[in-house]
Design a protein around this motif. Structure first.
Motif, short mmCIF file in Angstrom:
data_model
loop_
_atom_site.label_atom_id
_atom_site.label_comp_id
_atom_site.label_asym_id
_atom_site.label_seq_id
_atom_site.Cartn_x
_atom_site.Cartn_y
_atom_site.Cartn_z
N MET A 128 -34.97 22.80 -13.10
CA MET A 128 -36.18 22.74 -12.29
C MET A 128 -36.01 21.86 -11.07
N ASP A 129 -35.91 22.49 -9.91
CA ASP A 129 -35.95 21.73 -8.66
C ASP A 129 -37.32 21.07 -8.58
N VAL A 130 -37.37 19.81 -8.18
CA VAL A 130 -38.68 19.15 -8.14
C VAL A 130 -39.38 19.33 -6.80
N ALA A 131 -38.61 19.47 -5.71
CA ALA A 131 -39.22 19.58 -4.39
C ALA A 131 -39.36 21.04 -3.99
N MET A 132 -40.58 21.57 -4.17
CA MET A 132 -40.86 22.97 -3.80
C MET A 132 -42.27 23.02 -3.22
N PRO A 133 -42.50 23.94 -2.26
CA PRO A 133 -43.87 24.12 -1.75
C PRO A 133 -44.77 24.71 -2.84
N VAL B 74 -35.21 27.40 -11.44
CA VAL B 74 -36.37 27.39 -10.53
C VAL B 74 -35.99 26.52 -9.34
N GLU B 75 -35.80 27.15 -8.20
CA GLU B 75 -35.24 26.45 -7.02
C GLU B 75 -35.65 27.23 -5.77
N ASP B 76 -36.27 26.55 -4.80
CA ASP B 76 -36.75 27.26 -3.61
C ASP B 76 -35.65 27.45 -2.57
N ASN B 77 -34.55 26.69 -2.68
CA ASN B 77 -33.47 26.81 -1.70
C ASN B 77 -32.50 27.91 -2.11
N ALA C 275 -29.31 14.38 -9.93
CA ALA C 275 -29.69 14.00 -8.57
C ALA C 275 -28.83 14.75 -7.56
N LYS C 276 -29.50 15.33 -6.56
CA LYS C 276 -28.79 16.04 -5.49
C LYS C 276 -28.13 15.04 -4.55
N PRO C 277 -27.02 15.37 -3.89
CA PRO C 277 -26.33 16.66 -4.00
C PRO C 277 -25.63 16.79 -5.36
MN MN Z 1 -36.45 22.33 -3.08
#
Ligand code: MN
Length: 130
Positions: free
Chosen positions: A53-58, A9-12, A105-107
Protein backbone atom coordinates in the motif's frame (compact mmCIF):
# COMPACT_ATOMS: atom_id res chain seq x y z
CA UNK A 1 -1.65 -25.03 -5.04
CA UNK A 2 -2.12 -21.73 -6.84
CA UNK A 3 0.54 -19.09 -6.41
CA UNK A 4 -0.12 -16.35 -3.86
CA UNK A 5 -1.64 -13.10 -5.02
CA UNK A 6 -0.38 -9.69 -3.94
CA UNK A 7 -2.50 -6.57 -4.33
CA UNK A 8 -0.35 -3.57 -5.23
CA UNK A 9 -2.03 -0.22 -4.53
CA UNK A 10 0.16 2.53 -6.01
CA UNK A 11 -0.75 5.67 -7.97
CA UNK A 12 2.66 5.99 -9.65
CA UNK A 13 2.62 4.01 -12.89
CA UNK A 14 6.42 3.56 -13.05
CA UNK A 15 6.50 2.12 -9.53
CA UNK A 16 3.57 -0.18 -10.32
CA UNK A 17 5.40 -1.50 -13.36
CA UNK A 18 8.68 -2.06 -11.48
CA UNK A 19 7.16 -3.83 -8.47
CA UNK A 20 4.72 -5.90 -10.52
CA UNK A 21 7.44 -7.03 -12.90
CA UNK A 22 9.81 -8.23 -10.19
CA UNK A 23 7.09 -9.94 -8.14
CA UNK A 24 5.79 -11.81 -11.20
CA UNK A 25 9.39 -12.72 -12.06
CA UNK A 26 9.65 -14.66 -8.79
CA UNK A 27 6.30 -16.39 -9.30
CA UNK A 28 3.97 -14.15 -7.31
CA UNK A 29 0.68 -13.12 -8.92
CA UNK A 30 -0.03 -9.39 -8.77
CA UNK A 31 -3.22 -7.43 -9.14
CA UNK A 32 -2.94 -3.66 -9.38
CA UNK A 33 -4.92 -0.68 -8.18
CA UNK A 34 -4.01 2.93 -9.01
CA UNK A 35 -5.93 4.51 -6.12
CA UNK A 36 -7.31 3.83 -2.66
CA UNK A 37 -10.90 3.29 -3.77
CA UNK A 38 -9.95 0.57 -6.26
CA UNK A 39 -7.55 -0.91 -3.73
CA UNK A 40 -10.30 -1.36 -1.14
CA UNK A 41 -12.68 -2.79 -3.76
CA UNK A 42 -10.11 -5.27 -5.11
CA UNK A 43 -9.11 -6.36 -1.60
CA UNK A 44 -12.76 -7.27 -0.90
CA UNK A 45 -13.34 -8.95 -4.27
CA UNK A 46 -10.08 -10.85 -4.67
CA UNK A 47 -8.87 -11.47 -1.11
CA UNK A 48 -5.13 -11.16 -1.84
CA UNK A 49 -2.61 -12.82 0.50
CA UNK A 50 -0.72 -9.56 1.06
CA UNK A 51 -1.32 -5.89 0.21
CA UNK A 52 1.43 -3.44 -0.77
CA UNK A 53 0.00 0.00 0.00
CA UNK A 54 1.50 3.26 -1.19
CA UNK A 55 0.56 5.83 1.43
CA UNK A 56 0.73 8.98 -0.72
CA UNK A 57 -2.17 8.91 -3.18
CA UNK A 58 -4.82 11.45 -4.22
CA UNK A 59 -8.31 10.82 -2.87
CA UNK A 60 -8.34 8.06 -0.27
CA UNK A 61 -4.66 7.85 0.68
CA UNK A 62 -2.94 4.68 1.81
CA UNK A 63 -3.33 5.45 5.51
CA UNK A 64 -7.09 5.84 5.20
CA UNK A 65 -7.43 2.86 2.86
CA UNK A 66 -5.55 0.71 5.40
CA UNK A 67 -7.76 1.92 8.25
CA UNK A 68 -10.87 1.02 6.24
CA UNK A 69 -9.50 -2.44 5.36
CA UNK A 70 -8.60 -3.08 9.01
CA UNK A 71 -12.08 -1.97 10.13
CA UNK A 72 -13.73 -4.51 7.79
CA UNK A 73 -13.93 -8.09 9.10
CA UNK A 74 -13.66 -9.39 5.53
CA UNK A 75 -10.25 -7.80 4.94
CA UNK A 76 -8.81 -7.06 8.41
CA UNK A 77 -6.67 -10.24 8.42
CA UNK A 78 -4.77 -9.37 5.21
CA UNK A 79 -1.25 -8.13 6.01
CA UNK A 80 -0.58 -4.61 4.70
CA UNK A 81 2.94 -3.40 3.88
CA UNK A 82 3.04 0.41 3.74
CA UNK A 83 5.16 2.05 1.05
CA UNK A 84 6.09 5.43 2.50
CA UNK A 85 8.03 8.37 1.15
CA UNK A 86 10.33 8.86 4.11
CA UNK A 87 12.34 6.63 6.41
CA UNK A 88 11.16 8.78 9.28
CA UNK A 89 10.13 7.62 12.72
CA UNK A 90 6.88 9.52 12.25
CA UNK A 91 5.92 7.41 9.22
CA UNK A 92 6.84 4.18 11.01
CA UNK A 93 4.58 5.24 13.87
CA UNK A 94 1.76 6.15 11.48
CA UNK A 95 2.07 2.77 9.75
CA UNK A 96 1.71 0.98 13.07
CA UNK A 97 -1.25 3.16 14.07
CA UNK A 98 -3.06 2.52 10.78
CA UNK A 99 -2.65 -1.23 11.38
CA UNK A 100 0.09 -1.99 8.83
CA UNK A 101 2.06 -5.18 9.46
CA UNK A 102 5.09 -4.00 7.50
CA UNK A 103 6.79 -0.89 6.24
CA UNK A 104 9.14 0.03 3.39
CA UNK A 105 10.57 3.53 2.89
CA UNK A 106 11.02 4.90 -0.63
CA UNK A 107 13.12 4.83 -2.69
CA UNK A 108 12.57 1.06 -2.46
CA UNK A 109 14.91 -1.38 -4.13
CA UNK A 110 12.77 -3.92 -6.01
CA UNK A 111 14.46 -6.83 -4.22
CA UNK A 112 13.42 -5.35 -0.87
CA UNK A 113 9.79 -5.52 -2.03
CA UNK A 114 10.24 -9.21 -2.83
CA UNK A 115 11.96 -9.86 0.52
CA UNK A 116 9.21 -8.16 2.51
CA UNK A 117 6.40 -9.90 0.59
CA UNK A 118 8.10 -13.28 1.04
CA UNK A 119 8.53 -12.62 4.75
CA UNK A 120 4.78 -12.01 5.06
CA UNK A 121 3.93 -15.09 2.96
CA UNK A 122 6.27 -17.24 5.11
CA UNK A 123 4.57 -15.92 8.25
CA UNK A 124 1.13 -16.76 6.83
CA UNK A 125 2.29 -20.26 5.86
CA UNK A 126 3.74 -20.83 9.34
CA UNK A 127 0.52 -19.63 10.99
CA UNK A 128 -1.59 -21.86 8.72
CA UNK A 129 0.57 -24.90 9.55
CA UNK A 130 -0.01 -24.61 13.28
MN1 MN B 1 2.02 7.83 -4.45
Amino acid sequence: MSSPTVLLVEDNEDNRTIYTTILRHVGIDVIEAANGEDGIRLARERRPAVILMDVAMPGIDGWEATRRLKADMETAHIPVIALTAHAMAEDRQRAAEAGCEGYLAKPIEPRRVVEEVRKMLDRLAAAAAQ
